[in-house]
Structures are given as C-alpha cells and as structure tokens.
Design an enzyme around this catalytic site. Structure first.
Site, PDB file in Angstrom:
ATOM      1  N   HIS A 130       0.869  -1.179   0.000  1.00  0.00           N
ATOM      2  CA  HIS A 130       0.000   0.000   0.000  1.00  0.00           C
ATOM      3  C   HIS A 130       0.909   1.233   0.000  1.00  0.00           C
ATOM      4  O   HIS A 130       2.027   1.186   0.523  1.00  0.00           O
ATOM      5  CB  HIS A 130      -0.865   0.076   1.255  1.00  0.00           C
ATOM      6  CG  HIS A 130      -1.772  -1.088   1.481  1.00  0.00           C
ATOM      7  ND1 HIS A 130      -1.364  -2.256   2.082  1.00  0.00           N
ATOM      8  CD2 HIS A 130      -3.094  -1.243   1.216  1.00  0.00           C
ATOM      9  CE1 HIS A 130      -2.372  -3.087   2.177  1.00  0.00           C
ATOM     10  NE2 HIS A 130      -3.449  -2.497   1.660  1.00  0.00           N
ATOM     11  N   ASP A 142       2.238   2.075   3.369  1.00  0.00           N
ATOM     12  CA  ASP A 142       3.216   1.135   3.936  1.00  0.00           C
ATOM     13  C   ASP A 142       4.633   1.637   3.734  1.00  0.00           C
ATOM     14  O   ASP A 142       5.488   1.487   4.604  1.00  0.00           O
ATOM     15  CB  ASP A 142       3.125  -0.244   3.268  1.00  0.00           C
ATOM     16  CG  ASP A 142       1.785  -0.904   3.408  1.00  0.00           C
ATOM     17  OD1 ASP A 142       1.099  -0.644   4.420  1.00  0.00           O
ATOM     18  OD2 ASP A 142       1.419  -1.697   2.519  1.00  0.00           O
ATOM     19  N   GLU A 178     -10.369  -7.363  -4.644  1.00  0.00           N
ATOM     20  CA  GLU A 178     -10.182  -8.406  -3.635  1.00  0.00           C
ATOM     21  C   GLU A 178     -11.439  -8.522  -2.783  1.00  0.00           C
ATOM     22  O   GLU A 178     -11.724  -7.657  -1.964  1.00  0.00           O
ATOM     23  CB  GLU A 178      -8.976  -8.079  -2.751  1.00  0.00           C
ATOM     24  CG  GLU A 178      -8.702  -9.136  -1.700  1.00  0.00           C
ATOM     25  CD  GLU A 178      -7.408  -8.877  -0.954  1.00  0.00           C
ATOM     26  OE1 GLU A 178      -7.363  -9.201   0.242  1.00  0.00           O
ATOM     27  OE2 GLU A 178      -6.455  -8.349  -1.557  1.00  0.00           O
ATOM     28  N   GLU A 195      -8.539 -14.134  -1.549  1.00  0.00           N
ATOM     29  CA  GLU A 195      -7.829 -14.422  -0.302  1.00  0.00           C
ATOM     30  C   GLU A 195      -8.522 -15.555   0.446  1.00  0.00           C
ATOM     31  O   GLU A 195      -9.750 -15.559   0.598  1.00  0.00           O
ATOM     32  CB  GLU A 195      -7.771 -13.190   0.592  1.00  0.00           C
ATOM     33  CG  GLU A 195      -7.080 -13.482   1.917  1.00  0.00           C
ATOM     34  CD  GLU A 195      -6.981 -12.294   2.845  1.00  0.00           C
ATOM     35  OE1 GLU A 195      -7.307 -12.456   4.040  1.00  0.00           O
ATOM     36  OE2 GLU A 195      -6.581 -11.208   2.373  1.00  0.00           O
ATOM     37  N   HIS A 235     -10.564 -14.400   3.582  1.00  0.00           N
ATOM     38  CA  HIS A 235     -11.790 -13.704   3.202  1.00  0.00           C
ATOM     39  C   HIS A 235     -12.855 -14.684   2.727  1.00  0.00           C
ATOM     40  O   HIS A 235     -14.047 -14.478   2.955  1.00  0.00           O
ATOM     41  CB  HIS A 235     -11.503 -12.689   2.101  1.00  0.00           C
ATOM     42  CG  HIS A 235     -10.638 -11.550   2.542  1.00  0.00           C
ATOM     43  ND1 HIS A 235     -10.216 -10.559   1.675  1.00  0.00           N
ATOM     44  CD2 HIS A 235     -10.104 -11.231   3.743  1.00  0.00           C
ATOM     45  CE1 HIS A 235      -9.466  -9.685   2.331  1.00  0.00           C
ATOM     46  NE2 HIS A 235      -9.387 -10.082   3.593  1.00  0.00           N
ATOM     47  N   ASP A 252      -4.139 -14.054  -2.417  1.00  0.00           N
ATOM     48  CA  ASP A 252      -3.537 -13.765  -1.119  1.00  0.00           C
ATOM     49  C   ASP A 252      -3.501 -15.067  -0.327  1.00  0.00           C
ATOM     50  O   ASP A 252      -4.553 -15.602   0.055  1.00  0.00           O
ATOM     51  CB  ASP A 252      -4.331 -12.702  -0.362  1.00  0.00           C
ATOM     52  CG  ASP A 252      -3.901 -11.290  -0.726  1.00  0.00           C
ATOM     53  OD1 ASP A 252      -3.133 -11.141  -1.691  1.00  0.00           O
ATOM     54  OD2 ASP A 252      -4.337 -10.345  -0.059  1.00  0.00           O
ATOM     55  N   ASP A 286     -10.615 -11.467  10.586  1.00  0.00           N
ATOM     56  CA  ASP A 286      -9.559 -11.739   9.619  1.00  0.00           C
ATOM     57  C   ASP A 286      -8.227 -11.897  10.359  1.00  0.00           C
ATOM     58  O   ASP A 286      -7.541 -10.919  10.631  1.00  0.00           O
ATOM     59  CB  ASP A 286      -9.500 -10.552   8.644  1.00  0.00           C
ATOM     60  CG  ASP A 286      -8.732 -10.868   7.381  1.00  0.00           C
ATOM     61  OD1 ASP A 286      -8.292 -12.006   7.223  1.00  0.00           O
ATOM     62  OD2 ASP A 286      -8.594  -9.960   6.547  1.00  0.00           O
ATOM     63  N   ASP A 297      -5.474 -13.560   9.373  1.00  0.00           N
ATOM     64  CA  ASP A 297      -4.311 -13.462   8.474  1.00  0.00           C
ATOM     65  C   ASP A 297      -3.126 -14.297   8.962  1.00  0.00           C
ATOM     66  O   ASP A 297      -2.014 -13.807   9.121  1.00  0.00           O
ATOM     67  CB  ASP A 297      -3.866 -12.004   8.317  1.00  0.00           C
ATOM     68  CG  ASP A 297      -4.789 -11.213   7.417  1.00  0.00           C
ATOM     69  OD1 ASP A 297      -5.453 -11.824   6.573  1.00  0.00           O
ATOM     70  OD2 ASP A 297      -4.847  -9.980   7.559  1.00  0.00           O
ATOM     71  N   ASP A 349      -0.322 -12.504   2.423  1.00  0.00           N
ATOM     72  CA  ASP A 349      -1.014 -11.520   3.246  1.00  0.00           C
ATOM     73  C   ASP A 349      -1.196 -12.146   4.630  1.00  0.00           C
ATOM     74  O   ASP A 349      -2.305 -12.484   5.050  1.00  0.00           O
ATOM     75  CB  ASP A 349      -2.361 -11.170   2.617  1.00  0.00           C
ATOM     76  CG  ASP A 349      -3.085 -10.068   3.363  1.00  0.00           C
ATOM     77  OD1 ASP A 349      -2.476  -9.469   4.268  1.00  0.00           O
ATOM     78  OD2 ASP A 349      -4.260  -9.822   3.062  1.00  0.00           O
TER      79      ASP A 349
END
Length: 437
Positions: free
Chosen positions: A100, A103, A231, A267, A270, A295, A306, A308, A338
């Site tokens: 991003h 980031d 996404e 993902e 998700h 992802d 989430d 991750d 991710d």
C-alpha cells in the site's frame, strides 16, 4: 546483506528429510512441475504491510514487535524498512512484493508533502530492485486507515473525500508503474456500510465504479499494461462490504462493464469469512475467466475476524494450486503472503518461520495438485457423471434445440427417471490416498 536480520542466513532447499527449521523442505525453486519451475508457478510475494509494518497491535493491546528499524525519524524508518524488506526477500528467495502507498512512506500533514515522501522512498525502492532483481507483484492505495475515510473512500458521502481518494489512487498507480508493478488492487476497506438508515447504496455503488473506471483510464494513459484486481471480503471493518465475495464482485464488474479490465484477487481468509471454502472462491473466479492473483493465508475458524495467519493447511493449498493449474497458471498474478506472525511471536526469526511454513505448504500443494491432475481419476469421474449432456437429449438442450413443451412430452413418455450415486466418500478416499501417498 545482513543488517536487520543478522541471526538468519540464506534459506535454502534441503529436502524433506532436513531437520533444519530455517530451510525449505518442499520449495525447490528450480524443480520442474507440470512444465514450469516452482518459482514460475508460485510467484511468491512478500506483503509489505504485515511483514515490514505490523507490530502486533490489536484492539486490546499495543504492539509487541519493534518495527522502528533502528531509527526514530519516520522517513529514516521508511528507508530502513525498505532495506530490511529486500534483505528478507533475498534470504527467503522471494521475487516479488506487494504494498500500500502508506506502507512504504508515512503520511504527512498535506498531500503535496506526502507525495514528495513517496517519491523519495520510490527512488530507493527502484535502486534496490535494480540491484536485486526483485519486482512489484501489485500495488494499491490505503483508503481505509485515515479518519477521512470513516465513511468510505470511493463510496464516501462527501465529494471532497472522493476527490482525495482519487488523488491517492492516481499517485499509487504512478508508483506502481514506476516500480514495474504487474498489477493494481482495489480492496474495499471501508467501501460498505454499517446501517442502511444513512446509506444511499445506489449512489455509492455508482461512485465506486466511477473511481475504478477513472483509475483504469489513467493507468493505461501512463503505460500500465498489468492487471487490475478486486479483492473480495465480506465484513470487517464495515459490517457489510460491497465486495462481499467472488460472485458479488463479478456481478458488480459486469453490471458496470468493468469485467474486461478487472480480475479477482482471492484471499483464503476472506473466503471463509464469507461462508465459503477457499476453493469455492477460486473455482468461481476461474470458471468466469477472472482468477488473477491470490492472497495466501488462512483464518482461524473459531474466530470471526480476519486473522491473516500463515498458511499451513495442505489440503487448501493443494486445491488452490489445482485451480491455478486448471486455469493455465498465473499470468501477472501470484501468491502474496497476506499473513503475519502471531502477536505473541515476537522474535526476528518468527517471521522467517512463518514464510518458510507458507512457502513449503504451497510448494507441496503444487506437487499434490499436479499429482491429482496427472492421476486423472477425479476429472474422469466428473466427465462420466455429466456424460449425458454431451450426446442425445443433453446435447440438444445445450444447443437450444428443444422447447419446454417438448421436454414435458419427453418426461411424460419416460415416466420416472433415475440418477446414479455421487460417490462423495469414494472421491474423498481417492484424494486422501493421492495426498497421503
């Protein structure tokens, strides 16, 4: 290159008999599977946000990992963060990264200064890419963290916020093109609603599509030749997000005639939050010609958010790679991790263990997917199960050669009809035997 992770050396393939936790047991980047090397099939990418930025903060506590990279000045931290990212990718033999805009450089008090900061870090990233051969898999804009986006970005109730989001997307696209990115992602973030009591859904969806069309037009005008992705995610942070799942996104893209420009970035976590399996979302994207990138992570089915986590589920990885192979492999997409180390995992080595686990899981998943396809029995079973649609009445129905009235007459003449067993237990045993060996 040993400044930020001095206790970890180059991670190498040592085979399944190795007991070295800082080695690959299944990921052999030069091994050839189904006509391509593992490196070409898997196209692993580092997630900049989780790996370089996330400090283990959650809603109940502050960070547990120091991500200052030896600096107190935010821009010096950003520069060190970039250098650390390339050291980590070098040691893990990862070819790509995803980011991003926020980031890679901290946001300033105004957009002009923010963009200047981004340009400075992009200069450094370009130098690091040139020296290492690493590349950007995809870029995106963070349109969800800042309070200005509390009511959405592309779906904001205020035109000024929409304009700011558009400016941010424009800059993120320029950065992606400058750094040779193969894709650009739209993740809904706060593009959804908490209550319909204050929501003009029609306007919000129209505006989101407008922003995406503007992005495509501008990106193509500055030479972007990669893929655009959406996404899907059903909830969190908003109660309902407009990109709920693959089917919803595909319908949205087709409604607004964006389906020729966009594919999906699926993902795993998700998918399960939407009440689907990972493979379901991949299959739906694939059969619609929209499987673009992935992802790679997993969630905790006992938790409703989430999480991750780094992927370790062999079955999910095998079915993921089955769908990828069936779709002809990645073109511009790949497997972006991710994923983040758990909050209690606070040593520098923990992030390497996570990546090694994820990379080995998908390398093994690739081998198993190829084994299932090469074995052929699953595909043959499905072919046989639907055989009646390839000849006689089934072929005529598919060709549009019979009417509803004619089908009624055929059914009346036949009386009752029968169908065979789905043999799910047999197929599950078959797959277990192929996976277990």
């Amino acid at each position: 290159m040993n400044a930020f992770y001095p206790s970890v050396g180059k991670i190498r393939y040592e085979g399944s008999r190795s007991d070295n936790p800082l080695s690959f047991r299944h990921y052999d980047p030069d091994a050839v599977i189904a006509g391509r090397t593992m490196r070409e099939h898997l196209r692993f990418a580092m997630s900049y946000w989780h790996t370089m930025v996330a400090e283990g903060t959650d809603m109940f506590g502050v960070g547990t990992v120091d991500k200052h990279y030896g600096a107190s000045d935010p821009m010096e931290q950003a520069r060190n963060k970039a250098r650390a990212a390339f050291e980590l990718m070098d040691k893990l033999d990862i070819d790509f990264y995803c980011f991003h805009d926020r980031d890679i450089a901290p946001e300033a008090d105004n957009l002009t200064e923010t963009n200047r900061r981004l340009d400075q870090i992009a200069d450094l990233l370009a130098e690091l890419q040139q020296a290492s051969g690493k590349r950007v898999l995809w870029g995106t804009a963070n349109l969800f963290s800042h309070p200005r986006y509390r009511h959405g970005a592309g779906t904001a109730c205020t035109a000024d916020v929409f304009a700011f989001a558009a400016a941010q997307v424009k800059k993120a696209l320029e950065l992606t093109v400058r750094l040779g990115g193969a894709g650009y992602v739209f993740w809904g973030g706060r593009e959804g609603y908490e209550t319909l009591l204050n929501t003009n859904m029609r306007l919000e969806l129209d505006n989101l599509a407008r922003l995406m069309r503007m992005a495509v037009d501008y990106a193509r005008s500055i030479g972007f030749k990669g893929d655009f992705y959406v996404e899907p995610k059903p909830k969190e942070p908003t109660k309902h997000q407009y990109d709920f799942d693959a089917a919803t996104v595909i319908g949205f893209l087709r409604q607004y005639r964006l389906d020729k420009d966009f594919k999906l970035n699926i993902e795993a976590n998700h998918a399960t939050l939407a009440g689907h399996s990972f493979q379901h979302e991949l299959r739906l994207a694939r059969i619609n010609g929209m499987l673009g990138s992935i992802d790679a992570n997993q969630g905790d089915l006992l938790l409703g958010w989430d999480t991750d986590q780094f992927p370790t589920n062999i079955y999910d990885a095998a079915w993921c790679m089955y769908e990828v192979l069936k779709g002809g492999g990645f073109s511009n997409g790949g497997l972006n991790f991710d994923a983040k180390a758990r909050r209690a995992s606070s040593s520098l080595e923990d992030i390497f263990y996570g990546y090694i686990a994820g990379m080995d899981t998908f390398a093994l998943g690739l081998k198993l997917a190829d084994r299932i396809i090469q074995d052929g029995r699953l595909d043959q079973f499905i072919t046989d199960r639907y055989a009646s649609w390839n000849e006689g009445l089934g072929a005529r129905i598919r060709a549009g050669q019979v009417s509803l009235a004619e089908l009624e007459q055929i059914a009346l003449a036949k009386g009752d009809v029968e169908t065979g067993s789905g043999r799910q237990e047999y197929l599950e045993t078959l797959i277990n035997n192929l996976i277990i060996g």
